[in-house]
Design an enzyme around this catalytic site. Sequence first.
Site, PDB file in Angstrom:
ATOM      1  CE  LYS A 230      -1.845   1.732   3.948  1.00  0.00           C
ATOM      2  NZ  LYS A 230      -1.556   3.162   4.082  1.00  0.00           N
ATOM      3  CG  ASN A 231       2.421   2.799   3.549  1.00  0.00           C
ATOM      4  OD1 ASN A 231       1.222   3.066   3.339  1.00  0.00           O
ATOM      5  ND2 ASN A 231       2.929   2.689   4.760  1.00  0.00           N
TER       6      ASN A 231
ATOM      7  CB  CYS B 112      -5.162  10.804  11.696  1.00  0.00           C
ATOM      8  SG  CYS B 112      -3.500  10.208  11.815  1.00  0.00           S
TER       9      CYS B 112
ATOM     10  CG  ASP C 166       2.910   1.694   9.521  1.00  0.00           C
ATOM     11  OD1 ASP C 166       2.516   2.543  10.334  1.00  0.00           O
ATOM     12  OD2 ASP C 166       3.029   1.937   8.303  1.00  0.00           O
TER      13      ASP C 166
ATOM     14  NE  ARG D 221      -7.030   4.272   5.378  1.00  0.00           N
ATOM     15  CZ  ARG D 221      -6.050   4.645   6.210  1.00  0.00           C
ATOM     16  NH1 ARG D 221      -6.244   4.699   7.492  1.00  0.00           N
ATOM     17  NH2 ARG D 221      -4.868   4.997   5.747  1.00  0.00           N
TER      18      ARG D 221
HETATM   19  C1  UD1 Z   1       4.405   6.972   6.321  1.00  0.00           C
HETATM   20  C2  UD1 Z   1       3.480   5.783   6.151  1.00  0.00           C
HETATM   21  C3  UD1 Z   1       2.863   5.379   7.484  1.00  0.00           C
HETATM   22  C4  UD1 Z   1       3.949   5.170   8.540  1.00  0.00           C
HETATM   23  C5  UD1 Z   1       4.880   6.388   8.597  1.00  0.00           C
HETATM   24  C6  UD1 Z   1       6.077   6.171   9.519  1.00  0.00           C
HETATM   25  C7  UD1 Z   1       2.654   6.085   3.893  1.00  0.00           C
HETATM   26  C8  UD1 Z   1       1.490   6.337   3.026  1.00  0.00           C
HETATM   27  N1  UD1 Z   1       2.426   6.117   5.225  1.00  0.00           N
HETATM   28  O1  UD1 Z   1       3.584   8.074   6.753  1.00  0.00           O
HETATM   29  O2  UD1 Z   1       2.125   4.168   7.298  1.00  0.00           O
HETATM   30  O3  UD1 Z   1       3.359   4.985   9.807  1.00  0.00           O
HETATM   31  O4  UD1 Z   1       5.400   6.684   7.289  1.00  0.00           O
HETATM   32  O5  UD1 Z   1       6.821   5.078   9.090  1.00  0.00           O
HETATM   33  O6  UD1 Z   1       3.731   5.807   3.425  1.00  0.00           O
HETATM   34  N2  UD1 Z   1       6.817  14.572  10.619  1.00  0.00           N
HETATM   35  C9  UD1 Z   1       7.088  15.892  10.923  1.00  0.00           C
HETATM   36  N3  UD1 Z   1       6.939  16.821   9.929  1.00  0.00           N
HETATM   37  C10 UD1 Z   1       6.565  16.489   8.666  1.00  0.00           C
HETATM   38  C11 UD1 Z   1       6.318  15.129   8.372  1.00  0.00           C
HETATM   39  C12 UD1 Z   1       6.446  14.197   9.366  1.00  0.00           C
HETATM   40  O7  UD1 Z   1       7.436  16.223  12.049  1.00  0.00           O
HETATM   41  O8  UD1 Z   1       6.460  17.380   7.811  1.00  0.00           O
HETATM   42  C13 UD1 Z   1       6.960  13.557  11.676  1.00  0.00           C
HETATM   43  C14 UD1 Z   1       5.699  12.749  11.908  1.00  0.00           C
HETATM   44  O9  UD1 Z   1       4.809  13.407  12.758  1.00  0.00           O
HETATM   45  C15 UD1 Z   1       6.271  11.477  12.502  1.00  0.00           C
HETATM   46  C16 UD1 Z   1       7.583  11.305  11.742  1.00  0.00           C
HETATM   47  O10 UD1 Z   1       7.897  12.594  11.222  1.00  0.00           O
HETATM   48  O11 UD1 Z   1       6.568  11.674  13.851  1.00  0.00           O
HETATM   49  C17 UD1 Z   1       7.519  10.309  10.593  1.00  0.00           C
HETATM   50  O12 UD1 Z   1       6.379  10.581   9.796  1.00  0.00           O
HETATM   51  P1  UD1 Z   1       6.353  10.338   8.229  1.00  0.00           P
HETATM   52  O13 UD1 Z   1       7.484   9.444   7.838  1.00  0.00           O
HETATM   53  O14 UD1 Z   1       6.263  11.648   7.530  1.00  0.00           O
HETATM   54  O15 UD1 Z   1       4.987   9.592   8.036  1.00  0.00           O
HETATM   55  P2  UD1 Z   1       4.180   9.549   6.711  1.00  0.00           P
HETATM   56  O16 UD1 Z   1       5.134   9.678   5.577  1.00  0.00           O
HETATM   57  O17 UD1 Z   1       3.027  10.480   6.792  1.00  0.00           O
END
Ligand code: UD1
Length: 421
Positions: free
Chosen positions: A22-23, A116, A307, A399
């Site tokens: 999915k990711n 979320c 995850d 999902r």
């Molecule tokens: C992706 C995955 C999700 C997984 C997550 C962490 C997808 C679609 N989803 O989500 O399933 O749980 O990686 O492995 O690929 N953060 C910030 N600022 C930002 C962005 C992120 O502080 O602009 C923080 C987040 O709050 C979190 C950490 O960075 O604490 C990692 O998040 P991130 O890797 O960005 O998660 P996603 O890419 O949204």
Amino acid sequence: MDKLVIEGGVRLKGMVKISGAKNAVLPILSAVLLTEEPCIIRNVPDLRDVHLMLRILRFLGVGAEFDKGKVTVCAKNIKSYTAPYNLVSKMRASFALLGPLLGRLNKAKVSLPGGCVIGLRPVDLHIKGLKRLNVDIDIVGGYVNARTKQLKGGYIYLGGEFGSSVLATANVMMAAVKASGTTIIDSAACEPELVDLANFLKEMGAQIKGEGTPTITIEGVKALKGVEYKVIPDRIEAGTFIVASAITKGDITICGAILQHLAALIDKLEEAGIVVEKTDSSLRIRRKREFKPVNITTLPYPGFPTDMQAQFMSLLSVTPGVSVITEKIYPDRFMHVAELNRMGAHIQKEGPHAIIEGVRKLQAAPVMASDLRASAALVLAGLAASGKTEVSRIYHLDRGYEKIEEKFQKLGARVWREKEA
Ligand code: UD1
């Protein structure tokens, strides 16, 4: 709304084939915006999130068809550069449309995804990274308005308070492939799904080096071409079935997963005393003796994945002794604790830690899923519990898990779907 009913206590046995990730597929589907030519994506799981992404692409004017794991897409005529709130708010991964829209049109308007149940989930790193590529960004009325005369490569340090960001790295990478000059992303995410996205972009003609390491170097190109591509298997789905084997004292063979992607999980299972037999193409999970408690800390890849935290907690809740889980990616991602405790688990949350005192047996109960992986954890707990567990709100599961009850039924589980009253 549907619920899943599980009569626990069956030792699961047999073989399960892992679906596409999915990711990986979600950012790959957004990357098709970067070319006018048609693309074919294979090994696409039949998931609500995938269908939602296809809906958003169609809204933007992209031709998109799903047929038995094959998606045919063509972004020749893009009619909108806006990804609206009603769609983006349903799935955070759609925020990764920002980079490719900029790469293709030099402008994008994408709704902020919002928080979320697993925490705040900011987007500051996405914004910071894209600004470094000569993009002007304002946030007005809940939308990110991004514009540039021309994307220009640059040096970007993309590390945040919680380490690297998967989708921020994806967004910046997808814009940088069309920028003039060289982009270096430091403290980039190293997750296999991001490597898959880079491989897809490279097939399209992008010049990317260093994917899978914290430093990614991108030389921008003028145009990208349409390609045919097969998505990697889903390591989180594989991990969930691995834990299903362990928690039911079963004997499941996992086929089609990539072993290296599961290294941190397998390491912890072996530490806990679970037998993991590895071949090139499969993994057999058996339980020979009583488990030992283990401590885990979630970290960016190649560390233990956040995850898989909830599912592993279900396993530790029936492992004798005291285990500690520390959540370093989403410190609030513990919504499943209260539900597992309703099933007789002894788990205490202390800040970003969960202290788990293993019990002999879980008991069935009606439980409610709050997010995708928490739902999976409750299903695993239900498979191990005595009695009939009902997991409500399973749209979360749909999902991210393809045909989950069919796959469990084939392994002998007594599980079925019912309409919620
Ligand atoms: C992706 C995955 C999700 C997984 C997550 C962490 C997808 C679609 N989803 O989500 O399933 O749980 O990686 O492995 O690929 N953060 C910030 N600022 C930002 C962005 C992120 O502080 O602009 C923080 C987040 O709050 C979190 C950490 O960075 O604490 C990692 O998040 P991130 O890797 O960005 O998660 P996603 O890419 O949204």
